[in-house]
Design an enzyme around this catalytic site. Structure first.
Site, short mmCIF file in Angstrom:
data_model
loop_
_atom_site.label_atom_id
_atom_site.label_comp_id
_atom_site.label_asym_id
_atom_site.label_seq_id
_atom_site.Cartn_x
_atom_site.Cartn_y
_atom_site.Cartn_z
N LEU A 42 0.86 -1.18 0.00
CA LEU A 42 0.00 0.00 0.00
C LEU A 42 0.89 1.22 0.00
O LEU A 42 1.95 1.23 0.64
CB LEU A 42 -0.87 0.02 1.27
CG LEU A 42 -2.17 -0.78 1.26
CD1 LEU A 42 -2.77 -0.77 2.66
CD2 LEU A 42 -3.16 -0.20 0.27
N ASP A 43 0.48 2.26 -0.71
CA ASP A 43 1.24 3.50 -0.68
C ASP A 43 1.43 3.94 0.77
O ASP A 43 0.53 3.76 1.61
CB ASP A 43 0.51 4.61 -1.45
CG ASP A 43 0.38 4.28 -2.94
OD1 ASP A 43 1.13 3.40 -3.41
OD2 ASP A 43 -0.45 4.90 -3.60
N LYS A 44 2.56 4.54 1.06
CA LYS A 44 2.85 4.96 2.43
C LYS A 44 1.78 5.89 2.98
O LYS A 44 1.44 5.82 4.16
CB LYS A 44 4.22 5.66 2.47
CG LYS A 44 4.69 6.01 3.88
CD LYS A 44 6.11 6.54 3.88
CE LYS A 44 6.56 6.83 5.31
NZ LYS A 44 7.97 7.29 5.36
#
Length: 215
Positions: free
Chosen positions: A46-48
């Site tokens: 998942l994107d940060k």
């Protein structure tokens, strides 16, 4: 980061926005479980700046099996996202050719296949539309048929609907975190010999709270 389920082969967590999937979460797991190593193998990312469900293999064999399920499409994920305005269609499928600019760490839609270009496909449904702080915004339920870098962010931004809080892709509406959340996760547990499914709610913060009865 919150642990949702742990077995001898895998661990499912709800990642908080701001935590890195590959580095922060394994370290936090090791600290919470009081283990000296950080041998939690990341299956998907998942994107940060996003939050939501992730599964980690606790050994190489389990990680390989889960990765194969991801590649075969039997490991399934669904997402929630908030975009400005109201999409023209209440549901639909988005198909694009996306190119990753490694220098800018950003995806761009292109018109033809070439080196570095990959097809991206997702389906979506508008779950609700609200007015929030003078803006009309819509909650989307999204399923990915492909798992490309920044796929959801790029595909909606290219249609004039950048996710709220996503300044990188042109959003003018500022929020505490990127409005993208991995809502559900399911896969086959080979030890229990059954399908398992998990779900979680987005963080208790605006603008998610505007849709708290719509998840």
């Amino acid at each position: 980061m919150k642990i949702i389920k742990e077995t001898k082969n895998y661990i499912v967590v709800n990642k908080a926005p701001g935590e890195d999937s590959e580095h922060d979460v394994p370290r936090l797991l090791a600290e919470e479980l009081k283990k000296e190593n950080t041998d939690f193998l990341c299956i998907h990312r998942l994107d940060k700046t996003a939050g939501g469900l992730l599964v980690y293999g606790k050994n190489k064999a389990a990680a390989a099996e889960l990765t194969k399920q991801l590649q075969d499409g039997t490991l399934k994920k669904s997402y929630l996202a908030i975009v400005p305005g109201v999409p023209e269609q209440t549901e639909g499928v988005l198909k694009d050719l996306l190119y990753k600019d490694k220098t800018k760490q950003k995806m761009f839609p292109v018109k033809r296949l070439r080196k570095g270009v990959k097809e991206a496909v997702l389906s979506f449904m508008v779950a609700a539309t609200k007015e929030w702080e003078g803006n009309v915004i819509s909650l989307l339920e999204i399923s990915l048929q492909t798992g490309r870098f920044h796929q959801i962010r790029c595909q909606f931004a290219s249609r004039g609907m950048p996710l709220l809080g996503d300044g990188k892709y042109g959003s003018r509406i500022k929020t505490k975190n990127l409005c993208l959340f991995c809502r559900s996760l399911s896969f086959y547990d080979s030890v229990e010999k059954t399908d398992v499914a998990f779900s979680a709610d987005p963080p208790e913060e605006e603008p998610w709270t505007a849709f708290k009865n719509d998840f």
